[in-house]
Design a protein around this motif. Structure first.
Motif, mmCIF file in Angstrom:
data_model
loop_
_atom_site.group_PDB
_atom_site.id
_atom_site.type_symbol
_atom_site.label_atom_id
_atom_site.label_comp_id
_atom_site.label_asym_id
_atom_site.label_seq_id
_atom_site.Cartn_x
_atom_site.Cartn_y
_atom_site.Cartn_z
ATOM 1 N N PRO A 193 16.673 12.180 0.338
ATOM 2 C CA PRO A 193 15.410 12.804 -0.088
ATOM 3 C C PRO A 193 14.229 12.321 0.753
ATOM 4 C CG PRO A 193 16.662 12.018 -1.981
ATOM 5 C CD PRO A 193 17.359 11.489 -0.767
ATOM 6 N N ALA A 194 13.210 13.152 0.852
ATOM 7 C CA ALA A 194 12.048 12.834 1.700
ATOM 8 C C ALA A 194 11.401 11.489 1.372
ATOM 9 C CB ALA A 194 11.021 13.956 1.613
ATOM 10 N N PRO A 195 11.263 11.086 0.090
ATOM 11 C CA PRO A 195 10.681 9.755 -0.160
ATOM 12 C C PRO A 195 11.513 8.628 0.435
ATOM 13 C CG PRO A 195 10.708 11.074 -2.178
ATOM 14 C CD PRO A 195 11.518 11.817 -1.165
ATOM 15 N N VAL A 196 12.835 8.793 0.476
ATOM 16 C CA VAL A 196 13.699 7.777 1.075
ATOM 17 C C VAL A 196 13.498 7.750 2.583
ATOM 18 C CG1 VAL A 196 16.084 7.019 1.401
ATOM 19 C CG2 VAL A 196 15.374 8.044 -0.774
ATOM 20 N N SER A 197 13.433 8.926 3.204
ATOM 21 C CA SER A 197 13.177 8.987 4.639
ATOM 22 C C SER A 197 11.860 8.296 4.977
ATOM 23 C CB SER A 197 13.136 10.445 5.105
ATOM 24 O OG SER A 197 14.353 11.100 4.846
ATOM 25 N N ALA A 198 10.842 8.572 4.175
ATOM 26 C CA ALA A 198 9.549 7.936 4.402
ATOM 27 C C ALA A 198 9.664 6.422 4.296
ATOM 28 C CB ALA A 198 8.530 8.468 3.398
ATOM 29 N N LEU A 199 10.396 5.946 3.300
ATOM 30 C CA LEU A 199 10.557 4.513 3.086
ATOM 31 C C LEU A 199 11.322 3.872 4.241
ATOM 32 C CD1 LEU A 199 9.933 2.513 0.657
ATOM 33 C CD2 LEU A 199 12.341 2.759 0.070
ATOM 34 N N PHE B 206 0.835 -1.209 0.000
ATOM 35 C CA PHE B 206 0.000 0.000 0.000
ATOM 36 C C PHE B 206 0.868 1.257 0.000
ATOM 37 C CE2 PHE B 206 -2.376 3.097 2.767
ATOM 38 C CZ PHE B 206 -3.270 3.518 1.794
ATOM 39 N N LEU B 207 1.875 1.265 0.878
ATOM 40 C CA LEU B 207 2.703 2.462 0.980
ATOM 41 C C LEU B 207 3.701 2.575 -0.164
ATOM 42 C CD1 LEU B 207 3.332 2.712 4.836
ATOM 43 C CD2 LEU B 207 1.536 3.744 3.429
ATOM 44 N N TRP B 208 4.045 1.460 -0.808
ATOM 45 C CA TRP B 208 4.903 1.528 -1.995
ATOM 46 C C TRP B 208 4.212 2.337 -3.089
ATOM 47 C CZ3 TRP B 208 5.615 -2.816 -6.126
ATOM 48 C CH2 TRP B 208 6.606 -2.439 -7.040
ATOM 49 N N LEU B 209 2.935 2.073 -3.302
ATOM 50 C CA LEU B 209 2.195 2.809 -4.328
ATOM 51 C C LEU B 209 2.175 4.301 -4.014
ATOM 52 C CD1 LEU B 209 0.345 3.017 -6.792
ATOM 53 C CD2 LEU B 209 -1.578 2.435 -5.294
ATOM 54 N N LEU B 210 1.837 4.654 -2.778
ATOM 55 C CA LEU B 210 1.733 6.069 -2.418
ATOM 56 C C LEU B 210 3.099 6.754 -2.428
ATOM 57 C CD1 LEU B 210 -0.895 5.812 0.454
ATOM 58 C CD2 LEU B 210 -1.255 6.639 -1.866
ATOM 59 N N ALA C 88 10.407 0.076 5.327
ATOM 60 C CA ALA C 88 11.488 -0.869 5.054
ATOM 61 C C ALA C 88 12.381 -1.133 6.261
ATOM 62 C CB ALA C 88 12.307 -0.361 3.866
ATOM 63 N N VAL C 89 13.410 -0.332 6.456
ATOM 64 C CA VAL C 89 14.536 -0.743 7.290
ATOM 65 C C VAL C 89 14.154 -0.952 8.753
ATOM 66 C CG1 VAL C 89 16.843 -0.120 8.073
ATOM 67 C CG2 VAL C 89 16.163 0.331 5.715
ATOM 68 N N VAL C 90 13.622 0.081 9.404
ATOM 69 C CA VAL C 90 13.328 -0.079 10.832
ATOM 70 C C VAL C 90 12.255 -1.140 11.060
ATOM 71 C CG1 VAL C 90 14.091 2.229 11.501
ATOM 72 C CG2 VAL C 90 11.721 1.896 10.785
#
Length: 495
Positions: free
Chosen positions: A235-241, A88-92, A246-248
């Motif tokens: 970048p903000a999309p990476v922070s969001a991911l 779901f969050l990958w799409l957004l 993903a990582v945490v």
């Protein structure tokens, strides 16, 4: 189909990644189409498995790597909780990233690793053995590093080096634990109530410490969290991911697997490992909140908030009671929805009106009302205000603490909520109750966002903000995150 669906679900992100890597940099429209089609197709596959698992179906695919060593993909209710969130969050996040990055450089590389990161996260969720988990866990490290250093400046490269230093050492420690465990008991699969039935108690304690320590790096347990705030230069999309999908989450999810599906609650209790893990999670919850209070940069404040909030998942896992387990598991989803909303909004504020610091937020609610409404909903949820999703998590953790005979956890939750309010409410006060600077231009007047990208930055934040509220408001429904977490406990972890 029972073997094909998990393979297709994993392959969808992987194929998307490979296609995007092969595209020339100027093929922007094709890249966008491939990204969105891949994300939508994955959502459909996850929906099919959700319906199947809810009705009692099972999905499993096994590939022999070596004699006695299999790559196993197994779909259960727990794996679907994580996979559904990531799909779901990958799409957004893809929609958001397309708007955020615009016509920037190296976008085929960025979106290729972006999709590869989601593939690794999917593999972590679906892994049915410790070895399978570790393979995808390492792929996640390798696929997220290029995203952290995407800007290519000195700060990004320094953050990337720190990220690799922490995560590679953590992976080595985790691998040592896996080798030690499988050396004693043979190949380990994730099964109900745990795999282990016997073994040397002291050796099992040390192995548990190694595995939790290795996983705790990505889960940002104190003092293993140092990489996370520095990674905010991405970048903000990476922070969001990193913070929501993903990582945490991979680290926290791994801890859940080790406690419940490798050792089993009974053995963890007999070895006296539950209370130390709960204390470590509680220290992280309070330390992260205290550090968040000291940050003036919005993204760094959110980063330390993540350090705190992810440990609610670990705390619920360590308390062992049914309600505590439900609270920890559902927070995996709730924290993801709320935190990605906050990072979406932080990125939009930076790109559309140039605001990156707390003391520059004055009047932001008037200048970007939809963005700040979404931010406010997620922030109130983090504090624990009903009916937002965060309230549900904290309620179940609190009841679960009493159920498990650990009333001291209520003090941790109360102090955490007070600290959450202390570092979020000043932002909301500045945004809604203070006037904007007299010379403040309208959004996008000289911000950094590409022309016409405003809706792409704002709409995903609004969707996840609404989802954060709805996850709490409709928590009583069976297909809500809470309903699904309850199903996991009922089917998998109940006596």
């Amino acid at each position: 189909m029972n073997a094909l669906l998990p393979v297709l679900t994993l392959s969808m992100s992987l194929i998307t990644s490979l296609v995007i890597f092969a595209l020339p940099e100027q093929a922007r429209r094709t890249r966008i189409i491939v990204n969105l089609l891949g994300a939508l197709a994955k959502l459909v596959l996850v929906g099919l498995m959700l319906a199947g698992v809810a009705s009692g179906a099972s999905y499993e695919a096994r590939l022999a790597l070596l004699p006695g060593l299999d790559l196993l993909l197994r779909v259960d209710a727990l794996s679907l909780l994580f996979v559904t969130l990531s799909a779901f969050l990958w799409l957004l996040t893809t929609i958001y990233a397309i708007a955020y990055l615009g016509h920037g450089a190296n976008l085929s590389r960025f979106f290729g690793f972006f999709s590869l990161c989601v593939a690794a996260t999917t593999g972590i969720a679906l892994a049915g053995t410790l070895v399978s988990f570790f393979i995808f866990y390492e792929l996640l490290t390798l696929s997220t590093w290029p995203l952290v250093v995407h800007k290519g400046d000195a700060a990004s490269l320094a953050a990337g080096r720190r990220y690799l230093a922490y995560t590679m050492v953590g992976s080595a420690v985790l691998l040592a634990g896996i080798v030690g465990l499988e050396g004693q008991v043979g190949p380990v699969e994730f099964i109900r109530h745990g795999t282990l039935v016997q073994g040397d108690a002291n050796a099992l304690r040390w192995i548990f410490l190694l595995m939790i320590g290795g996983l705790g790096v990505k889960a940002a347990l104190v003092p293993l969290h140092g990489w996370l705030p520095h990674a905010m230069v991405a970048p903000a999309p990476v922070s969001a991911l990193l913070h929501a999908v993903a990582v945490v989450k991979a680290g926290a999810f791994g801890i859940v697997r080790v406690v419940y599906d490798v050792y089993g609650v009974q053995l963890v209790h007999e070895l006296g490992l539950g209370l130390p893990l709960a204390i470590a999670a509680s220290v992280t919850i309070l330390w992260g909140s205290l550090r968040a209070l000291q940050q003036q940069d919005i993204k760094r404040r959110l980063a330390y908030s993540t350090v705190s909030q992810v440990s609610y998942i670990v705390l619920g896992t360590a308390l062992f009671g049914p309600y505590a387990t439900i609270g920890g598991l559902v927070h995996l989803v709730h924290q993801g929805l709320m935190k990605i909303t906050l990072f979406f909004c932080a990125g939009a504020l930076a790109e559309r009106i140039g605001v990156t610091r707390v003391d520059a937020l004055d009047g932001a609610g008037r200048r970007m009302p939809l963005t700040m409404l979404a931010f406010s909903a997620a922030a109130l949820g983090m504090i624990g205000v009903p009916p937002v999703a965060g309230f549900v998590s904290k309620w179940y953790l609190g009841v679960g603490a009493l159920q498990s005979g650990q009333p001291w956890v209520l003090l941790v939750l109360a102090l955490s909520s007070i600290l959450n309010a202390a570092y979020f409410l000043p932002l909301l006060y500045r945004a809604w109750f203070l006037p904007p600077p007299a010379d403040a231009p309208p959004a996008d007047a000289h911000g950094h966002a590409p022309t016409g990208s405003g809706i792409g930055l704002v709409a995903p934040a609004v969707v996840t903000g609404v989802a954060s509220v709805m996850a709490g408001a409709v928590a009583g429904f069976g297909y809500s995150p809470l309903g699904w977490a309850s199903l996991i406990v009922q089917r998998t972890y109940a006596p």
